[in-house]
Design a protein around this motif. Structure first.
Motif, mmCIF file in Angstrom:
data_model
loop_
_atom_site.group_PDB
_atom_site.id
_atom_site.type_symbol
_atom_site.label_atom_id
_atom_site.label_comp_id
_atom_site.label_asym_id
_atom_site.label_seq_id
_atom_site.Cartn_x
_atom_site.Cartn_y
_atom_site.Cartn_z
ATOM 1 N N ASP A 1 0.833 -1.211 0.000
ATOM 2 C CA ASP A 1 0.000 0.000 0.000
ATOM 3 C C ASP A 1 0.861 1.252 0.000
ATOM 4 O O ASP A 1 0.572 2.212 -0.721
ATOM 5 C CB ASP A 1 -0.934 0.007 1.212
ATOM 6 N N ARG A 2 1.915 1.228 0.785
ATOM 7 C CA ARG A 2 2.806 2.395 0.858
ATOM 8 C C ARG A 2 3.508 2.606 -0.484
ATOM 9 O O ARG A 2 3.648 3.733 -0.954
ATOM 10 C CB ARG A 2 3.830 2.171 1.974
ATOM 11 N N PHE A 3 3.911 1.514 -1.130
ATOM 12 C CA PHE A 3 4.562 1.610 -2.431
ATOM 13 C C PHE A 3 3.601 2.143 -3.488
ATOM 14 O O PHE A 3 3.952 3.033 -4.274
ATOM 15 C CB PHE A 3 5.106 0.244 -2.860
ATOM 16 N N LEU A 4 2.390 1.607 -3.504
ATOM 17 C CA LEU A 4 1.412 2.033 -4.506
ATOM 18 C C LEU A 4 0.988 3.480 -4.303
ATOM 19 O O LEU A 4 0.668 4.186 -5.275
ATOM 20 C CB LEU A 4 0.197 1.111 -4.488
ATOM 21 N N ALA A 5 0.982 3.947 -3.070
ATOM 22 C CA ALA A 5 0.613 5.339 -2.790
ATOM 23 C C ALA A 5 1.774 6.280 -3.079
ATOM 24 O O ALA A 5 1.624 7.499 -3.006
ATOM 25 C CB ALA A 5 0.183 5.482 -1.341
ATOM 26 N N GLN A 6 2.943 5.685 -3.404
ATOM 27 C CA GLN A 6 4.149 6.486 -3.644
ATOM 28 C C GLN A 6 4.446 7.408 -2.467
ATOM 29 O O GLN A 6 4.813 8.563 -2.640
ATOM 30 C CB GLN A 6 4.020 7.295 -4.942
ATOM 31 N N ASP A 7 4.258 6.877 -1.261
ATOM 32 C CA ASP A 7 4.470 7.633 -0.033
ATOM 33 C C ASP A 7 5.815 7.222 0.563
ATOM 34 O O ASP A 7 5.906 6.200 1.234
ATOM 35 C CB ASP A 7 3.333 7.343 0.966
ATOM 36 N N PRO A 8 6.873 8.004 0.327
ATOM 37 C CA PRO A 8 8.182 7.618 0.841
ATOM 38 C C PRO A 8 8.283 7.735 2.359
ATOM 39 O O PRO A 8 9.103 7.071 2.981
ATOM 40 C CB PRO A 8 9.146 8.577 0.160
#
Length: 176
Positions: free
Chosen positions: A73-80
């Motif tokens: 989910d964090r990867f798909l949201a592009q949330d570093p």
């Protein structure tokens, strides 16, 4: 029968393995090694990691810290940046503590497993050495010609002794 000496660890060519059975065994071993390395990386560096693997039999395997879904989910949201709330930090600290405990248990169990494997190997070697000393207890298809001749002679001698004891018992019963 002498055991062939081991060739030790060999360098293998990195190419697709043609035999399905060998492919599955290699996949299983390397998957567990990959997941162990990922776990160590999480413990040592405190990173978040997600691994999803599809086996040759199309089964899915995954490893994630803290969880695969969280990392994906964090990867798909592009949330570093990870969420920085106090509650998230508390949950993460609790997960890390549990993970450290579980990794310590896993390491201890793996060490015990390795020790038991070595012990089993030593017991197998002792059993083989005992078989060499008591060759007459080995299966007959494992005996050489000399040993078979000696075994045959011993069995003939045993047969004579048994017949003599039977005759003596028959004589003693007839005399009563």
């Amino acid at each position: 029968m002498a055991k062939k000496p081991s060739l030790g660890r060999q360098k293998i060519a990195i190419s697709k393995i043609p035999k399905k059975n060998h492919l599955q065994v290699t996949f299983s071993k390397r998957r567990s090694g990959l997941f162990k390395k990922a776990s160590e990386l999480c413990t040592l560096c405190g990173v978040e990691i997600g691994i999803i693997v599809f086996s040759p039999a199309s089964k899915v395997f995954s490893f994630g810290h803290p969880e695969v879904e969280f990392v994906v989910d964090r990867f798909l949201a592009q949330d570093p940046a990870a969420p920085d709330s106090g509650e998230c930090r508390l949950i993460e600290a609790h997960r890390n503590a549990n993970l450290r405990d579980l990794n310590a248990i896993l390491t201890r169990v793996l060490d015990e497993l390795e020790a038991e494997r070595k012990r089993g190997g030593a017991l197998d070697e002792m059993r083989r050495a005992g078989r060499r000393q008591c060759w007459w207890e080995a299966p007959t298809d494992e005996l050489g010609l000399c040993e078979l001749e000696q075994l045959g002679g011993s069995m003939e001698e045993l047969k004579k002794n048994v017949m003599r004891w039977i005759n003596e018992l028959m004589k003693s019963q007839n005399s009563y």
